[in-house]
Scaffold this motif. Structure first.
Motif, short mmCIF file in Angstrom:
data_model
loop_
_atom_site.label_atom_id
_atom_site.label_comp_id
_atom_site.label_asym_id
_atom_site.label_seq_id
_atom_site.Cartn_x
_atom_site.Cartn_y
_atom_site.Cartn_z
N THR A 1 0.40 -1.22 0.02
CA THR A 1 0.53 0.32 -0.06
C THR A 1 0.65 1.38 -0.32
O THR A 1 0.34 2.39 -0.02
N LEU A 2 2.14 0.80 0.10
CA LEU A 2 3.09 2.36 -0.49
C LEU A 2 2.54 2.80 -1.26
O LEU A 2 2.23 2.16 -2.50
N PRO A 3 2.54 4.38 -1.13
CA PRO A 3 2.27 5.17 -2.56
C PRO A 3 3.75 4.37 -3.89
O PRO A 3 3.16 4.50 -4.85
N TYR A 4 4.97 4.23 -3.51
CA TYR A 4 5.58 3.48 -3.98
C TYR A 4 5.26 2.30 -5.29
O TYR A 4 5.94 2.75 -6.22
N HIS A 5 4.59 1.87 -4.04
CA HIS A 5 4.11 0.89 -4.71
C HIS A 5 3.21 0.88 -5.93
O HIS A 5 2.73 0.48 -6.90
N ARG A 6 2.50 1.36 -5.47
CA ARG A 6 0.41 2.06 -5.72
C ARG A 6 0.90 2.62 -7.42
O ARG A 6 0.26 2.36 -8.39
N ILE B 1 11.48 8.54 -5.28
CA ILE B 1 11.48 7.05 -5.21
C ILE B 1 11.66 6.92 -3.39
O ILE B 1 11.05 5.87 -2.29
N ALA B 2 12.49 7.30 -2.83
CA ALA B 2 12.98 6.82 -1.46
C ALA B 2 11.82 7.41 -0.50
O ALA B 2 11.28 7.61 0.52
N TRP B 3 11.66 9.04 -1.10
CA TRP B 3 10.59 9.81 -0.20
C TRP B 3 9.14 8.98 -0.28
O TRP B 3 7.96 9.15 0.97
N LEU B 4 8.75 8.38 -1.67
CA LEU B 4 7.61 7.61 -1.52
C LEU B 4 7.48 6.19 -1.23
O LEU B 4 6.68 5.71 -0.98
N GLY B 5 8.39 5.77 -0.77
CA GLY B 5 8.94 4.46 0.07
C GLY B 5 9.48 3.66 -0.34
O GLY B 5 9.56 2.17 0.13
N GLY B 6 9.56 3.65 -1.49
CA GLY B 6 11.24 2.85 -2.27
C GLY B 6 12.80 2.76 -2.03
O GLY B 6 12.49 3.25 -0.53
N PRO B 7 12.86 1.97 -2.56
CA PRO B 7 14.50 1.96 -1.69
C PRO B 7 15.45 4.10 -1.63
O PRO B 7 15.20 4.80 -2.44
N GLN B 8 16.32 3.75 0.05
CA GLN B 8 16.58 4.81 0.10
C GLN B 8 17.40 5.29 0.46
O GLN B 8 18.20 6.75 0.64
N ASP B 9 18.18 5.17 -1.19
CA ASP B 9 19.74 5.66 -1.76
C ASP B 9 19.79 7.33 -1.21
O ASP B 9 20.83 7.82 -1.51
N PRO C 1 -5.75 8.30 -9.95
CA PRO C 1 -6.51 9.62 -9.45
C PRO C 1 -6.39 9.53 -7.64
O PRO C 1 -5.82 10.58 -7.55
N ASP C 2 -6.58 7.90 -7.29
CA ASP C 2 -6.69 8.32 -5.24
C ASP C 2 -5.24 8.82 -5.41
O ASP C 2 -5.02 9.45 -3.85
N VAL C 3 -3.81 7.98 -5.63
CA VAL C 3 -2.62 8.42 -4.97
C VAL C 3 -2.02 9.38 -5.39
O VAL C 3 -1.67 10.56 -4.89
N ALA C 4 -2.44 9.97 -6.60
CA ALA C 4 -2.54 11.26 -7.25
C ALA C 4 -2.68 12.15 -6.70
O ALA C 4 -1.50 13.22 -6.36
N VAL D 1 -0.67 11.94 -2.95
CA VAL D 1 0.62 12.58 -3.09
C VAL D 1 0.78 14.10 -3.03
O VAL D 1 1.21 15.34 -3.23
N GLY D 2 0.00 14.53 -4.12
CA GLY D 2 -0.78 16.08 -4.58
C GLY D 2 -0.47 16.54 -3.66
O GLY D 2 -0.44 17.74 -3.34
N GLU D 3 -1.11 16.37 -2.61
CA GLU D 3 -1.55 17.24 -1.26
C GLU D 3 -0.51 17.38 -0.95
O GLU D 3 0.32 18.51 -0.35
#
Ligand code: HEM
Length: 129
Positions: A5-10, A57-65, A107-110, A113-115
């Protein structure tokens, strides 16, 4: 939060985030309505394409490089020396919303994140600068 459910995956992971960022900078570079925003960026956008992709990528919940490569880095302080006005903030948010929509992000995840982008952009904008 369940990992899926992380935005990165969605959003679709690294490849989709890189496409969003490419579309964002292509819009900024190509359309006159973003000229003021384009003018405060360096002529070569390649380093920013890489950095913004890594940050998202990092901020949305993916790899933190992006964060581990820059100990103590903060995206707000990265803009400390940049003149962000209400108008350039508006242009940034507009181009990014279009990049999300045109890349086919749901649209939901957009909207979620847009907010968050709107809150960050408002905090970066300085009316008196
Ligand atoms: C509010 C309007 C914004 C404006 C006008 C703006 C402008 C800029 C500019 C001029 C740069 C440096 C570009 C260069 O040196 O060529 C930059 C870098 C960057 N911006 Fe923004 N920005 C905005 C909002 C945001 C937001 C909301 C985020 C995060 C979601 C963000 C993430 C970044 C990142 C990651 C970098 C690269 C930092 C680095 O590698 O040093 N920006 N921005």
């Amino acid at each position: 939060m369940d990992a899926q459910t992380l935005p990165y995956h969605r959003i679709g992971g690294d490849a989709v985030i890189a496409r969003i960022v490419d579309r964002f900078y292509d819009l900024m570079d190509g359309e006159p309505q973003y000229a003021e925003l384009r003018a405060i960026h360096a002529p070569d956008l390649a380093p920013m394409r890489a950095s913004l992709t890594g940050f998202l990528i990092a901020w949305l919940g993916g790899p933190q490089d992006w964060f581990t490569d820059r100990p103590g880095a903060c995206v707000m302080s990265a803009h400390g020396n940049i003149r962000v006005t209400p108008e350039t903030a508006r242009q940034w948010l507009d181009a990014m919303a279009r990049a999300f929509a045109e890349t086919g992000v749901g649209p939901d995840v957009a909207a979620m994140v847009g907010e968050a982008f709107t809150n960050m952009a408002q905090a970066m904008a300085r009316r008196d600068s």
